[in-house]
Design a protein around this motif. Sequence first.
Motif, mmCIF file in Angstrom:
data_model
loop_
_atom_site.group_PDB
_atom_site.id
_atom_site.type_symbol
_atom_site.label_atom_id
_atom_site.label_comp_id
_atom_site.label_asym_id
_atom_site.label_seq_id
_atom_site.Cartn_x
_atom_site.Cartn_y
_atom_site.Cartn_z
ATOM 1 N N ALA A 1 -40.619 22.006 68.041
ATOM 2 C CA ALA A 1 -42.021 21.944 67.618
ATOM 3 C C ALA A 1 -42.227 22.683 66.296
ATOM 4 O O ALA A 1 -42.934 22.203 65.400
ATOM 5 C CB ALA A 1 -42.927 22.519 68.706
ATOM 6 N N HIS A 2 -41.609 23.852 66.147
ATOM 7 C CA HIS A 2 -41.730 24.596 64.885
ATOM 8 C C HIS A 2 -41.077 23.834 63.733
ATOM 9 O O HIS A 2 -41.612 23.803 62.622
ATOM 10 C CB HIS A 2 -41.097 25.981 65.024
ATOM 11 C CG HIS A 2 -41.853 26.895 65.922
ATOM 12 N ND1 HIS A 2 -43.178 27.223 65.728
ATOM 13 C CD2 HIS A 2 -41.466 27.549 67.044
ATOM 14 C CE1 HIS A 2 -43.566 28.044 66.684
ATOM 15 N NE2 HIS A 2 -42.549 28.246 67.496
ATOM 16 N N THR A 3 -39.946 23.215 63.992
ATOM 17 C CA THR A 3 -39.256 22.455 62.957
ATOM 18 C C THR A 3 -40.066 21.225 62.562
ATOM 19 O O THR A 3 -40.126 20.861 61.384
ATOM 20 C CB THR A 3 -37.840 22.073 63.424
ATOM 21 O OG1 THR A 3 -37.129 23.273 63.755
ATOM 22 C CG2 THR A 3 -37.079 21.314 62.354
ATOM 23 N N ARG A 4 -40.732 20.602 63.525
ATOM 24 C CA ARG A 4 -41.615 19.473 63.215
ATOM 25 C C ARG A 4 -42.746 19.903 62.276
ATOM 26 O O ARG A 4 -43.112 19.159 61.363
ATOM 27 C CB ARG A 4 -42.213 18.880 64.496
ATOM 28 C CG ARG A 4 -41.254 18.045 65.296
ATOM 29 C CD ARG A 4 -41.956 17.504 66.551
ATOM 30 N NE ARG A 4 -41.074 16.703 67.343
ATOM 31 C CZ ARG A 4 -40.887 15.393 67.178
ATOM 32 N NH1 ARG A 4 -41.530 14.759 66.236
ATOM 33 N NH2 ARG A 4 -40.050 14.733 67.960
ATOM 34 N N ARG A 5 -43.277 21.097 62.489
ATOM 35 C CA ARG A 5 -44.332 21.614 61.604
ATOM 36 C C ARG A 5 -43.815 21.763 60.183
ATOM 37 O O ARG A 5 -44.500 21.427 59.217
ATOM 38 C CB ARG A 5 -44.849 22.950 62.116
ATOM 39 C CG ARG A 5 -45.657 22.854 63.400
ATOM 40 C CD ARG A 5 -46.152 24.197 63.860
ATOM 41 N NE ARG A 5 -47.120 24.735 62.919
ATOM 42 C CZ ARG A 5 -47.437 26.023 62.817
ATOM 43 N NH1 ARG A 5 -46.864 26.907 63.614
ATOM 44 N NH2 ARG A 5 -48.322 26.445 61.944
ATOM 45 N N PHE A 6 -42.596 22.287 60.051
ATOM 46 C CA PHE A 6 -41.985 22.439 58.738
ATOM 47 C C PHE A 6 -41.857 21.083 58.041
ATOM 48 O O PHE A 6 -42.211 20.932 56.870
ATOM 49 C CB PHE A 6 -40.605 23.100 58.869
ATOM 50 C CG PHE A 6 -39.790 23.022 57.614
ATOM 51 C CD1 PHE A 6 -40.020 23.892 56.561
ATOM 52 C CD2 PHE A 6 -38.798 22.063 57.480
ATOM 53 C CE1 PHE A 6 -39.274 23.808 55.392
ATOM 54 C CE2 PHE A 6 -38.048 21.979 56.323
ATOM 55 C CZ PHE A 6 -38.291 22.847 55.278
ATOM 56 N N LEU A 7 -41.349 20.086 58.763
ATOM 57 C CA LEU A 7 -41.185 18.760 58.169
ATOM 58 C C LEU A 7 -42.532 18.132 57.824
ATOM 59 O O LEU A 7 -42.684 17.525 56.754
ATOM 60 C CB LEU A 7 -40.396 17.852 59.118
ATOM 61 C CG LEU A 7 -38.908 18.180 59.255
ATOM 62 C CD1 LEU A 7 -38.288 17.367 60.383
ATOM 63 C CD2 LEU A 7 -38.170 17.950 57.950
ATOM 64 N N ALA A 8 -43.519 18.278 58.700
ATOM 65 C CA ALA A 8 -44.835 17.672 58.481
ATOM 66 C C ALA A 8 -45.508 18.191 57.211
ATOM 67 O O ALA A 8 -46.226 17.438 56.538
ATOM 68 C CB ALA A 8 -45.730 17.909 59.692
ATOM 69 N N VAL A 9 -45.286 19.449 56.864
ATOM 70 C CA VAL A 9 -45.891 20.025 55.657
ATOM 71 C C VAL A 9 -45.460 19.248 54.411
ATOM 72 O O VAL A 9 -46.199 19.173 53.434
ATOM 73 C CB VAL A 9 -45.495 21.525 55.526
ATOM 74 C CG1 VAL A 9 -45.803 22.073 54.154
ATOM 75 C CG2 VAL A 9 -46.198 22.339 56.578
ATOM 76 N N HIS A 10 -44.284 18.629 54.450
ATOM 77 C CA HIS A 10 -43.765 17.915 53.285
ATOM 78 C C HIS A 10 -44.464 16.581 53.030
ATOM 79 O O HIS A 10 -44.312 16.006 51.951
ATOM 80 C CB HIS A 10 -42.255 17.690 53.442
ATOM 81 C CG HIS A 10 -41.462 18.929 53.249
ATOM 82 N ND1 HIS A 10 -41.354 19.889 54.227
ATOM 83 C CD2 HIS A 10 -40.761 19.382 52.179
ATOM 84 C CE1 HIS A 10 -40.601 20.883 53.770
ATOM 85 N NE2 HIS A 10 -40.235 20.612 52.538
ATOM 86 N N GLY A 11 -45.207 16.063 53.999
ATOM 87 C CA GLY A 11 -45.918 14.805 53.801
ATOM 88 C C GLY A 11 -44.986 13.613 53.746
ATOM 89 O O GLY A 11 -43.810 13.695 54.116
ATOM 90 N N ASP A 12 -45.507 12.496 53.229
ATOM 91 C CA ASP A 12 -44.739 11.250 53.255
ATOM 92 C C ASP A 12 -43.932 10.992 51.978
ATOM 93 O O ASP A 12 -43.267 9.978 51.860
ATOM 94 C CB ASP A 12 -45.653 10.060 53.553
ATOM 95 C CG ASP A 12 -46.783 9.919 52.543
ATOM 96 O OD1 ASP A 12 -46.823 10.681 51.559
ATOM 97 O OD2 ASP A 12 -47.619 9.024 52.745
ATOM 98 N N ALA A 13 -43.962 11.902 51.021
ATOM 99 C CA ALA A 13 -43.236 11.705 49.762
ATOM 100 C C ALA A 13 -41.789 12.192 49.827
ATOM 101 O O ALA A 13 -41.030 11.977 48.889
ATOM 102 C CB ALA A 13 -43.968 12.409 48.623
ATOM 103 N N TRP A 14 -41.407 12.832 50.911
ATOM 104 C CA TRP A 14 -40.073 13.432 51.013
ATOM 105 C C TRP A 14 -39.206 12.696 52.027
ATOM 106 O O TRP A 14 -39.716 12.129 52.995
ATOM 107 C CB TRP A 14 -40.200 14.899 51.436
ATOM 108 C CG TRP A 14 -40.674 15.764 50.325
ATOM 109 C CD1 TRP A 14 -41.960 15.869 49.856
ATOM 110 C CD2 TRP A 14 -39.895 16.642 49.523
ATOM 111 N NE1 TRP A 14 -42.014 16.753 48.813
ATOM 112 C CE2 TRP A 14 -40.756 17.252 48.597
ATOM 113 C CE3 TRP A 14 -38.554 16.975 49.501
ATOM 114 C CZ2 TRP A 14 -40.311 18.164 47.658
ATOM 115 C CZ3 TRP A 14 -38.111 17.900 48.573
ATOM 116 C CH2 TRP A 14 -38.988 18.474 47.661
#
Length: 126
Positions: A90-103
């Motif tokens: 769940a914490h790792t998903r938060r990290f990835l989500a911060v990057h948005g759809d451009a990454w």
Amino acid sequence: MRFLSMIRINETTCQPPTEQLMADMGKLMEEMTRAGVLIGTAGLTPSSDGVRLRLRGGKITATDGPFTESKEVIGGYALLEANSKEEAIAHTRRFLAVHGDAWDIECELRQLQPDGECGGEAIRVN
């Protein structure tokens, strides 16, 4: 339990973070650090600055970067403290989500072995 999240990137795209992403990441990392979840994190220099050491047949060899056979490389890491694998995910998903759809990045998440264990079994030292 401690988990290591290894952030895999494609070095050939070399996408610099925006100011907004840096601000959002700073906020998330501050929040996770205050909560005792984020123990440490860092980005890594390009693989062209690295060296790989290998032990094979009792001989150690060194190969300087860049590592052309590797399309994706570890670009950074986060060391997390979590009560379960699900919580670390769940914490790792938060990290990835911060990057948005451009990454286009991925994280490999693995639990650190408890002291004195190897593959889930206790190591005995005589």
